[in-house]
Design an enzyme around this catalytic site. Sequence first.
Site, PDB file in Angstrom:
ATOM      1  CG  ASP A   1      55.951 -13.876  80.516  1.00 30.66           C
ATOM      2  OD1 ASP A   1      55.485 -14.971  80.845  1.00 30.66           O
ATOM      3  OD2 ASP A   1      56.671 -13.715  79.500  1.00 30.66           O
TER       4      ASP A   1
ATOM      5  CG  ASP B   1      55.805 -18.923  75.071  1.00 32.41           C
ATOM      6  OD1 ASP B   1      55.118 -17.886  75.043  1.00 32.41           O
ATOM      7  OD2 ASP B   1      56.743 -19.096  75.867  1.00 32.41           O
TER       8      ASP B   1
HETATM    9  C1  DGJ Z   1      57.440 -15.872  77.526  1.00 28.32           C
HETATM   10  C2  DGJ Z   1      56.198 -15.387  76.841  1.00 28.32           C
HETATM   11  O1  DGJ Z   1      55.243 -16.380  76.764  1.00 28.32           O
HETATM   12  C3  DGJ Z   1      56.564 -14.841  75.477  1.00 28.32           C
HETATM   13  O2  DGJ Z   1      55.406 -14.469  74.787  1.00 28.32           O
HETATM   14  C4  DGJ Z   1      57.493 -13.682  75.672  1.00 28.32           C
HETATM   15  O3  DGJ Z   1      56.833 -12.656  76.338  1.00 28.32           O
HETATM   16  C5  DGJ Z   1      58.725 -14.124  76.447  1.00 28.32           C
HETATM   17  N1  DGJ Z   1      58.374 -14.791  77.668  1.00 28.32           N
HETATM   18  C6  DGJ Z   1      59.597 -12.958  76.750  1.00 28.32           C
HETATM   19  O4  DGJ Z   1      60.635 -13.290  77.551  1.00 28.32           O
END
Ligand code: DGJ
Length: 735
Positions: A479, A549
């Site tokens: 991430d 997200d």
């Molecule tokens: C952003 C990601 O896109 C989410 O799926 C998740 O992993 C969060 N970060 C966790 O902080």
Amino acid sequence: MAIYFDENAQRFHLQSKQTSYMLQIIKGFVTHLYWGRRLAENTCRFPRPIRFGDRAFSPNPAGEGNEFSLDTLPQEYPAYGTTDFRVPAYELQAENGSTITKFIYTSHRIVQGKPKLDELPATYVESDGEASTLELTLVDQLLHVKLILTYTVFEELDAITRSVRFINEGPQQVRLLRALSMSVDFADAQFELLQLSGSWANERNVIRRPLVQGLQAVESRRGASSHQHNPFIALLRKGADEDNGEVYGLSLVYSGNFLAQVEVDQYCSARVSLGINPFDFSWLLLPGEAFQAPESVMVFSSQGLGGMSRIYHRLYRTRLCRGVFRDQPRPVLINNWEATYFHFNAEKIVQIARKGEELGIELFVLDDGWFGRRDHDRSSLGDWFVDRKKLPNGLADVVNRVTASGMQFGLWFEPEMVSPDSELYRKHPDWCLHVPGRERSTGRNQLVLDFSRPEVGDAVVQMVSDILSSAPITYVKWDMNRHMTEIGSAALPPERQRETAHRYMLGLYRVLEQMTSRFPHILFESCSGGGGRFDPGMLYYMPQTWTSDNTDAVSRLKIQYGTSLVYPISTMGAHVSAVPNHQVHRSTSLTMRGSVALSGNFGFELDPAAFTEEEEKLVRAQVAFYKEVRGLVQFGTFYRLLSPFEGNETAWMFVSDDQSEAMVAYFRVLAQPNPPFTSLRLKGLHAEYAYSVKEADGAEEVYSGDALLYAGLNVPVLKGDFQSVVWRLKLVEKG
Ligand code: DGJ
């Protein structure tokens, strides 16, 4: 060989299955002649040669007559300052401060295959016969700087890649202020510009606008390719649509700041260019040093956007993505993020995983919050050791419990970041991007590690590797949750500070190369607050990306549709989440959520303990169905049928390579009063085959391919909002 050179005419003809690209050397300048539909092999005479005329206010290079000006010459890699006033492809500054250059063609070579790009991700060949490469060498005689323009033609895959390399062979240091990867001068500007733009949770909306005189651009200055604009544009001929008309796609294999622009000039010709964003960029080249610009991938299609996408999909899925997972079915996963956020313990994790397994899910992913003292997003990034408060018996214990009966285990990292409240930051406060004496802006309470420094990357590789070696982990979610500010590096001298953002990308690519070759059995999925770095650069290392997200099924129709313009379905993570949805607070049906998610790399992001019995039954059926069709979805050919950007309905379908199987998905967002009957004309089927067509609980019917293609298939009458229908088609008889 797909590259021809006509010595007399000084003309090069690059030819792939359906595309031709021609350039010509005129007075030492590399000029652009043609890009479009394939022309027959021995086109010796070209009916539309470049024309010259005396144009007011277009000056003439020394020694040339009044009719020759670079201002009107269609070029392949233009300069500023020597009679061309349009946007240049590069800018190079000599020690005396001048940016005047004159790169003149000196030689070329044509080779089979595709040479690798130094330190950068790029498309590749598996055998030399797949592609041919033309390298044009140009030299600035005063500075003794060499410029190599590289073109590779993927004959079968029907794409042309371009990249550029500057080599300083002179005695003085020079500075690149701009070094784009490609530039093409179209003879006219009768195009629409298409871009994929949006924001966090709303990525890659399809936006079209006509070209007008002047400059139009999309770009990123965020240190990442970004949610806001994707490093891709297309030019569409008037009237071009999903299935018809001429489309030119330009995609950049890069994950950082980029610029994609079109300038329509006074004579209505269109200069399109793409590359690293020159904004806040410069690169010092000492004698003997070279600079490699990223690769751009150019696709022409005369079969509309659909044709363009299918070329990108095949190329990127088979000759950009790498590793053992490239051709392997991707597991159905369940991720605990939206189920628990930071608040879980070992028992909860094992419970989610076990329940998931019971439903047929194959991989459990432990998301953010398992390390340091990460009970919220204000601490611990950089401290990649297990939080014993949450997982008292350590990570291996949880992993072993989850994997005991065959479930796989995946883990989340955010390796490029550091929290000010972390042991790592207290130990190495200069390891983040920053400018001495200036305050450090935070984003999501975190700072960006300075990946331009090899020692920072090495330390991260070590920490992440230690964790990955400590337990049987088969998947990593990588991430990245903020954009760059105060972009400066403590390790670079003042004259190289503006190299930091690009050096960061080179450092990141080096780290990713190390990680993926150390752990070839691990499936890596990239993520940046969802789809903030959904770009070809990341796909070279990690064959899939968390698309957004936003897991709301309605929003996802647009996000996945827009993403599919360039990126293969096998690269798109798509999960069912709970309702009301956590991002947009909408409640959609579980059936629709399932149908949207099984149109990508299927997964779940919720607490399965909350399912009712009926929901469990449905989820079990969805997972079992996905396992049957995932080969088709992930590796079949994708066709878009109805666009969510044009109305209330969306539809798409997947067809196997041998056209013996297909899956069609239809979505209707809102119920309409007294709606018309809808039918769908299918695509990609074999007209002479007969197919059995079956909707989930419906009866099976047999129809001929031609009838499904030309007459279409009725959509059942649907009641209520958020409806979807999925059909499965199977060959029953060849015609
Ligand atoms: C952003 C990601 O896109 C989410 O799926 C998740 O992993 C969060 N970060 C966790 O902080």
